[in-house]
Motif scaffolding. Structure first.
Motif, PDB file in Angstrom:
ATOM      1  N   MET A  82       0.838  -1.199   0.000  1.00 11.73           N
ATOM      2  CA  MET A  82       0.000   0.000   0.000  1.00 11.73           C
ATOM      3  C   MET A  82       0.875   1.251   0.000  1.00 11.73           C
ATOM      4  SD  MET A  82      -2.780   1.222   2.872  1.00 11.73           S
ATOM      5  CE  MET A  82      -3.204  -0.495   3.184  1.00 11.73           C
ATOM      6  N   GLY A  83       1.907   1.244   0.838  1.00 13.42           N
ATOM      7  CA  GLY A  83       2.833   2.373   0.871  1.00 13.42           C
ATOM      8  C   GLY A  83       3.590   2.528  -0.438  1.00 13.42           C
ATOM      9  N   ALA A  84       3.967   1.382  -1.044  1.00 14.07           N
ATOM     10  CA  ALA A  84       4.666   1.436  -2.325  1.00 14.07           C
ATOM     11  C   ALA A  84       3.791   2.061  -3.399  1.00 14.07           C
ATOM     12  CB  ALA A  84       5.095   0.030  -2.744  1.00 14.07           C
ATOM     13  N   ILE A 137       0.953   2.198   9.976  1.00 18.82           N
ATOM     14  CA  ILE A 137       1.603   3.438   9.531  1.00 18.82           C
ATOM     15  C   ILE A 137       3.083   3.188   9.243  1.00 18.82           C
ATOM     16  CG2 ILE A 137       2.278   5.768  10.254  1.00 18.82           C
ATOM     17  CD1 ILE A 137      -0.355   5.850  11.867  1.00 18.82           C
ATOM     18  N   GLN A 138       3.731   2.409  10.109  1.00 19.66           N
ATOM     19  CA  GLN A 138       5.129   2.067   9.880  1.00 19.66           C
ATOM     20  C   GLN A 138       5.294   1.318   8.562  1.00 19.66           C
ATOM     21  OE1 GLN A 138       6.508  -0.148  13.367  1.00 19.66           O
ATOM     22  NE2 GLN A 138       7.683   1.634  13.989  1.00 19.66           N
ATOM     23  N   GLY A 139       4.399   0.366   8.308  1.00 19.96           N
ATOM     24  CA  GLY A 139       4.478  -0.411   7.078  1.00 19.96           C
ATOM     25  C   GLY A 139       4.296   0.449   5.844  1.00 19.96           C
ATOM     26  N   ILE A 140       3.357   1.385   5.896  1.00 20.12           N
ATOM     27  CA  ILE A 140       3.123   2.292   4.765  1.00 20.12           C
ATOM     28  C   ILE A 140       4.368   3.155   4.514  1.00 20.12           C
ATOM     29  CG2 ILE A 140       1.804   4.321   4.044  1.00 20.12           C
ATOM     30  CD1 ILE A 140      -0.643   3.017   5.416  1.00 20.12           C
ATOM     31  N   ALA A 141       4.972   3.648   5.597  1.00 18.41           N
ATOM     32  CA  ALA A 141       6.175   4.486   5.455  1.00 18.41           C
ATOM     33  C   ALA A 141       7.329   3.698   4.846  1.00 18.41           C
ATOM     34  CB  ALA A 141       6.575   5.055   6.817  1.00 18.41           C
ATOM     35  N   ILE A 142       7.573   2.488   5.349  1.00 20.60           N
ATOM     36  CA  ILE A 142       8.643   1.647   4.799  1.00 20.60           C
ATOM     37  C   ILE A 142       8.355   1.309   3.347  1.00 20.60           C
ATOM     38  CG2 ILE A 142       9.478  -0.741   4.832  1.00 20.60           C
ATOM     39  CD1 ILE A 142      11.053   0.793   6.705  1.00 20.60           C
ATOM     40  N   GLY A 143       7.071   1.072   3.030  1.00 24.63           N
ATOM     41  CA  GLY A 143       6.691   0.741   1.660  1.00 24.63           C
ATOM     42  C   GLY A 143       7.050   1.835   0.681  1.00 24.63           C
ATOM     43  N   GLY A 144       6.984   3.080   1.113  1.00 23.28           N
ATOM     44  CA  GLY A 144       7.334   4.185   0.229  1.00 23.28           C
ATOM     45  C   GLY A 144       8.783   4.600   0.298  1.00 23.28           C
ATOM     46  N   GLU A 145       9.484   4.190   1.340  1.00 24.55           N
ATOM     47  CA  GLU A 145      10.851   4.636   1.571  1.00 24.55           C
ATOM     48  C   GLU A 145      11.871   3.954   0.673  1.00 24.55           C
ATOM     49  OE1 GLU A 145      14.427   6.115   3.188  1.00 24.55           O
ATOM     50  OE2 GLU A 145      12.398   6.845   3.521  1.00 24.55           O
ATOM     51  N   TRP A 146      11.770   2.637   0.558  1.00 19.53           N
ATOM     52  CA  TRP A 146      12.870   1.863  -0.022  1.00 19.53           C
ATOM     53  C   TRP A 146      13.231   2.290  -1.437  1.00 19.53           C
ATOM     54  CZ3 TRP A 146      13.322  -1.370  -4.272  1.00 19.53           C
ATOM     55  CH2 TRP A 146      14.535  -2.053  -4.371  1.00 19.53           C
ATOM     56  N   SER A 147      12.245   2.283  -2.335  1.00 21.13           N
ATOM     57  CA  SER A 147      12.578   2.553  -3.734  1.00 21.13           C
ATOM     58  C   SER A 147      13.113   3.970  -3.908  1.00 21.13           C
ATOM     59  CB  SER A 147      11.367   2.318  -4.641  1.00 21.13           C
ATOM     60  OG  SER A 147      10.237   3.032  -4.203  1.00 21.13           O
ATOM     61  N   GLY A 148      12.559   4.923  -3.173  1.00 17.98           N
ATOM     62  CA  GLY A 148      13.052   6.289  -3.278  1.00 17.98           C
ATOM     63  C   GLY A 148      14.498   6.419  -2.831  1.00 17.98           C
ATOM     64  N   SER A 149      14.848   5.756  -1.739  1.00 19.07           N
ATOM     65  CA  SER A 149      16.226   5.820  -1.250  1.00 19.07           C
ATOM     66  C   SER A 149      17.200   5.173  -2.224  1.00 19.07           C
ATOM     67  CB  SER A 149      16.333   5.119   0.112  1.00 19.07           C
ATOM     68  OG  SER A 149      15.670   5.863   1.103  1.00 19.07           O
ATOM     69  N   ARG A 162      26.279   1.185 -10.284  1.00 19.75           N
ATOM     70  CA  ARG A 162      24.909   1.198  -9.760  1.00 19.75           C
ATOM     71  C   ARG A 162      24.701   0.184  -8.647  1.00 19.75           C
ATOM     72  NH1 ARG A 162      23.114   1.667 -15.437  1.00 19.75           N
ATOM     73  NH2 ARG A 162      22.662  -0.561 -15.386  1.00 19.75           N
ATOM     74  N   GLY A 163      25.353  -0.957  -8.748  1.00 20.70           N
ATOM     75  CA  GLY A 163      25.203  -1.959  -7.691  1.00 20.70           C
ATOM     76  C   GLY A 163      25.691  -1.437  -6.358  1.00 20.70           C
ATOM     77  N   LEU A 164      26.890  -0.863  -6.357  1.00 19.57           N
ATOM     78  CA  LEU A 164      27.465  -0.321  -5.124  1.00 19.57           C
ATOM     79  C   LEU A 164      26.646   0.843  -4.604  1.00 19.57           C
ATOM     80  CD1 LEU A 164      29.721  -0.183  -3.016  1.00 19.57           C
ATOM     81  CD2 LEU A 164      31.014   1.250  -4.620  1.00 19.57           C
ATOM     82  N   LEU A 165      26.253   1.765  -5.495  1.00 16.33           N
ATOM     83  CA  LEU A 165      25.500   2.942  -5.057  1.00 16.33           C
ATOM     84  C   LEU A 165      24.119   2.550  -4.530  1.00 16.33           C
ATOM     85  CD1 LEU A 165      26.530   5.338  -7.946  1.00 16.33           C
ATOM     86  CD2 LEU A 165      27.092   5.622  -5.527  1.00 16.33           C
ATOM     87  N   GLY A 166      23.456   1.603  -5.183  1.00 18.08           N
ATOM     88  CA  GLY A 166      22.163   1.140  -4.694  1.00 18.08           C
ATOM     89  C   GLY A 166      22.261   0.482  -3.332  1.00 18.08           C
ATOM     90  N   SER A 167      23.424  -0.093  -3.042  1.00 12.84           N
ATOM     91  CA  SER A 167      23.587  -0.797  -1.769  1.00 12.84           C
ATOM     92  C   SER A 167      23.674   0.149  -0.578  1.00 12.84           C
ATOM     93  CB  SER A 167      24.834  -1.691  -1.798  1.00 12.84           C
ATOM     94  OG  SER A 167      26.037  -0.929  -1.731  1.00 12.84           O
ATOM     95  N   PHE A 168      23.868   1.456  -0.819  1.00 13.57           N
ATOM     96  CA  PHE A 168      23.883   2.400   0.300  1.00 13.57           C
ATOM     97  C   PHE A 168      22.529   2.394   1.017  1.00 13.57           C
ATOM     98  CE2 PHE A 168      27.704   4.022  -1.674  1.00 13.57           C
ATOM     99  CZ  PHE A 168      28.454   4.442  -0.596  1.00 13.57           C
ATOM    100  N   ALA A 169      21.451   2.267   0.257  1.00 12.05           N
ATOM    101  CA  ALA A 169      20.133   2.155   0.891  1.00 12.05           C
ATOM    102  C   ALA A 169      20.013   0.838   1.634  1.00 12.05           C
ATOM    103  CB  ALA A 169      19.041   2.274  -0.162  1.00 12.05           C
ATOM    104  N   GLN A 170      20.610  -0.228   1.077  1.00  9.03           N
ATOM    105  CA  GLN A 170      20.543  -1.537   1.720  1.00  9.03           C
ATOM    106  C   GLN A 170      21.327  -1.573   3.027  1.00  9.03           C
ATOM    107  OE1 GLN A 170      18.167  -2.187  -0.265  1.00  9.03           O
ATOM    108  NE2 GLN A 170      18.717  -4.169  -1.123  1.00  9.03           N
ATOM    109  N   ILE A 171      22.392  -0.793   3.095  1.00  5.33           N
ATOM    110  CA  ILE A 171      23.197  -0.752   4.325  1.00  5.33           C
ATOM    111  C   ILE A 171      22.370  -0.256   5.500  1.00  5.33           C
ATOM    112  CG2 ILE A 171      25.144   0.440   5.429  1.00  5.33           C
ATOM    113  CD1 ILE A 171      26.584   0.331   2.745  1.00  5.33           C
ATOM    114  N   GLY A 382       9.221  -0.203  -6.144  1.00  7.44           N
ATOM    115  CA  GLY A 382       8.611  -0.289  -4.818  1.00  7.44           C
ATOM    116  C   GLY A 382       7.584  -1.414  -4.732  1.00  7.44           C
ATOM    117  N   LEU A 383       6.733  -1.529  -5.749  1.00  2.00           N
ATOM    118  CA  LEU A 383       5.723  -2.596  -5.738  1.00  2.00           C
ATOM    119  C   LEU A 383       6.376  -3.966  -5.787  1.00  2.00           C
ATOM    120  CD1 LEU A 383       3.014  -1.109  -8.134  1.00  2.00           C
ATOM    121  CD2 LEU A 383       2.757  -1.546  -5.683  1.00  2.00           C
ATOM    122  N   GLY A 384       7.378  -4.134  -6.662  1.00  2.00           N
ATOM    123  CA  GLY A 384       8.050  -5.423  -6.744  1.00  2.00           C
ATOM    124  C   GLY A 384       8.725  -5.809  -5.441  1.00  2.00           C
TER     125      GLY A 384
END
Length: 451
Positions: A82-84, A137-149, A162-171, A382-384
């Motif tokens: 839903m957040g995504a 509310i936490q779930g909705i926020a996390i749902g929208g956070e990941w892809s944007g970061s 891109r792999g290394l830079l994308g991993s900054f969000a994963q860290i 985000g949806l995926g």
């Protein structure tokens, strides 16, 4: 409302004048933002295993209380798609930066309220109801956070990294786990059981309000990504990005969700459910198992970016598939150690279980993000990513608790993990590897015009 022409022009001009500084800021904002989000999320996970059964479900048996607590835990995962969808719409309409500021505020405020929430003995049935609402509310926020970061770093930086830079969000996941679990570990070790259960667990939740202030200061200083700014400048944003991505890229969304099964589901078993199993079944101390999870998370601070960098060199799928296969291979040995091993070998097993996870989680951001065009990437990625939460991460501790209760053996959970690894291998095999491709929308591409 879309990204203003003036700010879009700033982002485009920054490619030449301020690019190095903006890349650093984007990477920092990506890492710190997700750290705060996951710090809050993992605090809830740990409290759901150690505190919430007796605080919010005191009339239940030990088994029923754990099931009820993990059910509220699962609600946060169910809310993620839903957040995504909500923030995917705005992220592909008004931009990555503004959307990420809203998600950060939502998560921080919800966590602060959890830290002040009285138990069932004080306010009755309202306590678990409010708890579930805050988890939503936490779930909705996390749902929208990941892809944007992820996109904030990926779309600003060197496209060969891109792999290394994308991993900054994963860290942000292991850092959040270190901070959240570390805070709980410190308080659990230094306070009496009575003090920890009554007020000690609340301190890390309230501290999240301070972290949110720090995160906002950093995110307000960054510019929109050049890739999305180009889409805005050329008036190529979609009127209905979430609808469009679901229609045009449903295959990539489903494969991205399946891709996560052997990463996400075992992760929450290895970091959350293990707290219940080792404490309840083996009667080890809370502090011991929290320390093991803490060291495992610290290890991922190194392994996640390392495996992400390897994916830039050898391709995403090669690294990812190796991690998925290893996850299936360790499923039975892991629970054999949990059931029979002594303190040392159990500690080592909990720590090393995070290596196959890092092999998948490091390259994952880029692998999923590269599967969608720029003008639909926020919503599609985000949806995926978040759809897996409904079927993999969210139900995992709940199903593991049920499987152990029904079968009497932890090896039924091992079978569960092997099935998840099988799903991931198949989905990864069919998802194209675009690690060497240009992921910017071509200037000639014309989606439906914005009104």
């Amino acid at each position: 409302m879309v990204l203003g022409d003036e700010e879009a022009a700033k982002a485009l001009n920054a490619q030449d004048t301020e690019r190095p500084a903006q890349v650093r800021r984007a990477a920092l904002a990506s890492a710190i933002g997700t750290t705060i989000e996951w710090y809050d999320f993992f605090l809830y996970n740990t409290a759901a295993a150690l505190i919430f059964p007796q605080l919010f479900f005191p009339a239940s048996s030990s088994y029923a209380g754990a099931m009820q607590s993990f059910a509220t835990y699962a609600v946060g995962f169910a809310a993620r798609p839903m957040g995504a969808a909500i923030f995917g719409y705005w992220g592909d309409r008004i931009g990555r930066k503004t959307t990420l500021i809203v998600t950060l505020l939502l998560m921080g405020i919800a966590s602060g309220v959890v830290g002040m929430l009285p138990g069932t003995e004080t306010i009755g049935v309202a306590a678990p109801i409010i708890l579930v609402t805050l988890r939503l509310i936490q779930g909705i926020a996390i749902g929208g956070e990941w892809s944007g970061s992820v996109l904030l770093a990926m779309e600003w930086g060197d496209q060969s990294k891109r792999g290394l830079l994308g991993s900054f969000a994963q860290i942000g996941v292991p850092v959040g786990l270190v901070l959240g679990t570390g805070g709980m570990t410190l308080l659990s070790a230094t306070l009496s059981d009575e003090a920890f259960d009554s007020w000690g667990w609340r301190v890390p939740f309230l501290a999240s309000l301070i972290l949110v202030g720090v995160g906002l200061m950093i995110r307000l200083r960054i510019l929109e990504t050049p890739m999305f700014a180009a889409v805005v400048a050329e008036k190529r944003t979609s009127r209905s990005p979430v609808v469009d991505v679901a229609k045009q890229h449903w295959r990539e969304i489903l494969l991205s969700a399946g891709l996560r099964f052997s990463e996400q589901m075992p992760f929450y078993l290895f970091t959350s459910y293990v707290l219940v199993y080792v404490v309840e079944e083996r009667e080890f101390s809370k502090t011991f198992v929290l320390n093991a999870v803490l060291v495992a998370a610290a290890l991922e601070l190194v392994t996640i970016p390392w495996f992400a960098q390897l994916s830039d060199r050898f391709g995403r799928k090669r690294v990812y598939l190796t991690g998925a296969v290893l996850t299936g291979l360790i499923a039975f040995p892991y629970f054999a150690v949990l059931e029979n091993g002594g303190h040392l070998i159990l500690f080592v097993a909990v720590v090393l279980s995070m290596i196959p996870h890092a092999m998948q989680y490091g390259p994952q951001a880029a692998l999923i993000g590269e599967s969608f065009p720029t003008h639909l990437r926020y919503g599609g990625a985000g949806l995926g990513y978040q759809l897996a939460s409904v079927f993999a991460g969210g139900p995992a501790p709940l199903l593991a608790t049920w499987l152990l209760h029904q079968t009497g053996t932890p090896y039924s959970i091992s079978v569960y993990i092997v099935l998840a690894a099988t799903v991931t291998v198949l989905c990864c095999w069919f998802l194209p590897d675009r690690s060497r491709s240009d992921i910017a929308d071509p200037a000639t591409y014309s989606p439906r015009p914005t009104r």
